[in-house]
Design an enzyme around this catalytic site. Sequence first.
Site, PDB file in Angstrom:
ATOM      1  CD  GLU A 224      -2.995  -0.810   0.183  1.00 38.72           C
ATOM      2  OE1 GLU A 224      -3.108   0.315  -0.328  1.00 38.72           O
ATOM      3  OE2 GLU A 224      -3.668  -1.792  -0.173  1.00 38.72           O
ATOM      4  CB  CYS A 258      -1.496   7.123   2.070  1.00 35.42           C
ATOM      5  SG  CYS A 258      -2.750   6.351   3.089  1.00 35.42           S
TER       6      CYS A 258
END
Length: 461
Positions: A224, A258
């Site tokens: 990720e 993120c």
Amino acid sequence: MINLIESRSPHAPADLVASFPAAGEAGVQTAVRLAQAVQHDWSSRNAAARAAALARAADAVEGAADELAALVVREVGKPVTEARGEVARSVSILRYYAQQVFDPAGAVHEPSGPGLSFTRRRPRGVAGLITPWNFPLAIPLWKAAPALAFGNTVVLKPAPQALACALRLAELVNLNELQVVAGDAEEGAALVKAADVVSFTGSASVGALVREAAVRRGVPVQTEMGGQNAAIVLPDANLEAAAAQIAAAAMGFAGQKCTATKRIITVGNGDEVREAVLAAVARLGLGDPSDPGTAVGPLIDEAARDRVVDAAASAAGAGGRVLTGGRIPGGVAGDGGRAGWYVEPTVVDGLPADHPLACEEVFGPICVIQDATSVDDAVALANGVRQGLASAVYTSDLDRALDLSARLDTGLVRVNAPTTGVDFYLPFGGEKDSSYGGREQGKAAQDFYTSIRTVTIGPAG
Ligand code: NAD
């Protein structure tokens, strides 16, 4: 020579929060061997025993909530309100997976002849978890809790900048089946070489290395990574609400998520959006993360702070306009005058879509405004980057909302909600360069941390 892993407070860099010898490759191998040694016993305990262990861990984390929130503030500079939220979420993650152990572990199928066919999930073995510093409790737990729930054991290699949080978390969880190794690239690479399943969250460049190494070994891997997340503001949006959410999503925790908003896309309403967003950014409190009024704290370190200042300067050099920010503020120094790593929230416009600031993640409180000529143009701009983690659409038209949620190339599409914000019970992950190898969290985690065995039983006689 002993290699020390150290973390320092971003608000007051003279404050040494953790200092611990790096495990080295040998230390990682030892941790994996120990995890292997207890894995069979852990997975053969009944589900209720694993549920009870995770529930005890949840109680311990909850009991230490104030202490943990303060440690998150001190070690990574997360504003205290968000830090408290992260602790609460960590407790919820543990409780959620404590219950998920009771989910069906397979299915019964029609056999092709007499007898029985069924499937059964089994753990993969030792999960090697490599985590970033920005969610120092929640990310380790959203990987470790499902891994443990479904019968794996865990070796966690946290980011050096968040070592104290990980060590304290492991103490509270208090299971032999979860070990933490201190280290950085060497230890992370060693873990990828030894674990039976690898889950990584962090930057795109390191994610690519981890993915290649794991794929070469043939072990399951998920990575990720970052986003270049767009918020599209349509002319029929509630502008005030949209601007407040966008400002918080771009600048909260100094933009170090993120899912932070990195691009604001207007559609024929550029002037109004600029005015509303700049006003909302100006309202955000900048300063000491332990102050409950702070929304924008320091950046994690000096290099991260300098990347934001340099990005603003380079945008100005390329013909962009710095509408606000771009400078190191005075008056927010921690540590009796030694400055923490602060930078002003920064908004830039007037850049071509291929300028690095418009298409590469700068992990800090900086975003660009891009003007689209139509809804189709806005979708093309939003999709015109290599990342595909999160997007937001602000509109009061349900048809538009549904249409755009189908056309945006991101793993998360949020309508009238900020790009930031993750629900532990929903699948999480991105498209394109943002993610590889299956979703995390929610029910999706079970697929990653288990494999399916198909059993066929025929008649004995
Ligand atoms: P990073 O990539 O520098 O480090 C992540 C982890 O990888 C750390 O534990 C680090 O020690 C380890 N590592 C470094 N080199 C390695 C190597 N060669 N082999 C194996 N492991 C290695 O990232 P960071 O600075 O800690 O975190 C910020 C990044 O994380 C941002 O890009 C952000 O977008 C991303 N992030 C993504 C998500 C998501 O879920 N998509 C969530 C949070 C953060």
